[in-house]
Design a protein around this motif. Structure first.
Motif, PDB file in Angstrom:
ATOM      1  N   GLU A 101      -1.247  -3.630  -7.814  1.00  0.00           N
ATOM      2  CA  GLU A 101      -1.601  -4.557  -6.517  1.00  0.00           C
ATOM      3  C   GLU A 101      -0.441  -4.199  -5.786  1.00  0.00           C
ATOM      4  O   GLU A 101       0.755  -3.816  -5.887  1.00  0.00           O
ATOM      5  CB  GLU A 101      -1.551  -5.920  -7.127  1.00  0.00           C
ATOM      6  CG  GLU A 101      -2.706  -6.394  -7.839  1.00  0.00           C
ATOM      7  CD  GLU A 101      -2.876  -7.857  -8.306  1.00  0.00           C
ATOM      8  OE1 GLU A 101      -1.863  -8.493  -7.975  1.00  0.00           O
ATOM      9  OE2 GLU A 101      -3.873  -8.290  -8.819  1.00  0.00           O
TER      10      GLU A 101
ATOM     11  N   ASP B 148      -0.215  -2.652  -1.219  1.00  0.00           N
ATOM     12  CA  ASP B 148      -0.905  -2.061  -0.049  1.00  0.00           C
ATOM     13  C   ASP B 148      -1.119  -0.696  -0.503  1.00  0.00           C
ATOM     14  O   ASP B 148      -0.276   0.261  -0.287  1.00  0.00           O
ATOM     15  CB  ASP B 148      -0.277  -2.255   1.382  1.00  0.00           C
ATOM     16  CG  ASP B 148      -0.805  -1.705   2.565  1.00  0.00           C
ATOM     17  OD1 ASP B 148      -2.145  -1.843   2.224  1.00  0.00           O
ATOM     18  OD2 ASP B 148      -0.390  -1.544   3.418  1.00  0.00           O
TER      19      ASP B 148
ATOM     20  N   THR C 214      -5.956  -3.771  -1.417  1.00  0.00           N
ATOM     21  CA  THR C 214      -4.845  -4.792  -2.100  1.00  0.00           C
ATOM     22  C   THR C 214      -4.538  -4.274  -3.212  1.00  0.00           C
ATOM     23  O   THR C 214      -3.769  -4.914  -4.024  1.00  0.00           O
ATOM     24  CB  THR C 214      -5.051  -6.231  -1.868  1.00  0.00           C
ATOM     25  OG1 THR C 214      -6.283  -6.169  -2.459  1.00  0.00           O
ATOM     26  CG2 THR C 214      -5.115  -6.609  -0.596  1.00  0.00           C
TER      27      THR C 214
END
Length: 209
Positions: A40, A42, A52
């Protein structure tokens, strides 16, 4: 390496990934996905979308037990009429190889074909590597993770241009971001071993342990 990952790696010596029942093997593969492939944060995906979370399928398919599990789980999803499995390099390379090798151990003949993104610049300048099959041979395209479906579709198009019959795509994970709908529009059947919900729900379960 997390304690959970360490425990998982150690547990791999307590059973055989080659002989365990497929239902149990699927759970083991899901464990492995959540531990080593799912992250998880960006991320920018190959589709150009931001996300995400990220799933690095090669952490599974190039893993010794993960590769074996991949082949064993995918093989029963492939119809007996299929003569080859194929996919776009690089992600599909270990998947089609594992599935072909597992098929040989099961007494099935299933060729492995690798589809290049660009034609080889020397020799035969081919887009497709692997055995040359008769025209209209049924081929199934394999993929590690499907997002929009465009990546595997490149392989489908190349294989069809080569004269093969391609009617189905099978993926290890479906991110459920339009890929299944895209394949349906293209007249392709689509299956996935796991959905993103499967992975995320399992990650939450593991975090509670």
């Amino acid at each position: 390496m997390s304690d959970r990952t360490q425990n998982l790696m150690e547990s791999q010596t307590n059973f055989s990934w080659a002989t365990i029942e497929l239902t149990d093997l699927r759970e083991r593969l899901l464990d492995l996905f959540c531990e080593v492939a799912y992250r998880e944060g960006d991320f920018l995906l190959s589709s150009g979308q931001r996300s995400t979370y990220y799933i690095n399928g090669k952490q599974i398919t190039l893993h010794p037990q993960g590769g074996l599990a991949t082949g064993r789980i995918l093989l029963p999803l492939i119809s007996s009429e299929t003569v080859a499995v194929a996919g776009l390099t690089l992600g599909a390379d270990p998947i089609v190889t594992a599935t072909s090798v597992v098929a040989a151990y099961e007494g099935r003949s299933l060729a492995a074909l690798i589809v290049r993104k660009e034609a080889k610049g020397h020799g035969t300048q081919a887009y497709i590597e692997g055995p040359t099959l008769p025209e209209n041979s049924p081929v199934v395209v394999l993929e590690d993770v499907v997002t929009t479906g465009q990546s595997a579709m490149k392989a489908v198009d190349r294989l069809r241009d080569a004269g093969y019959q391609v009617e189905e795509v099978i993926s290890l994970v479906d991110r459920q971001q339009g890929g299944a709908e895209f394949y349906q529009q293209q007249g392709l059947k689509f299956k996935a071993v796991f959905t993103i919900q499967d992975l995320q729900q399992h990650v939450q379960k593991l975090q509670q342990v």
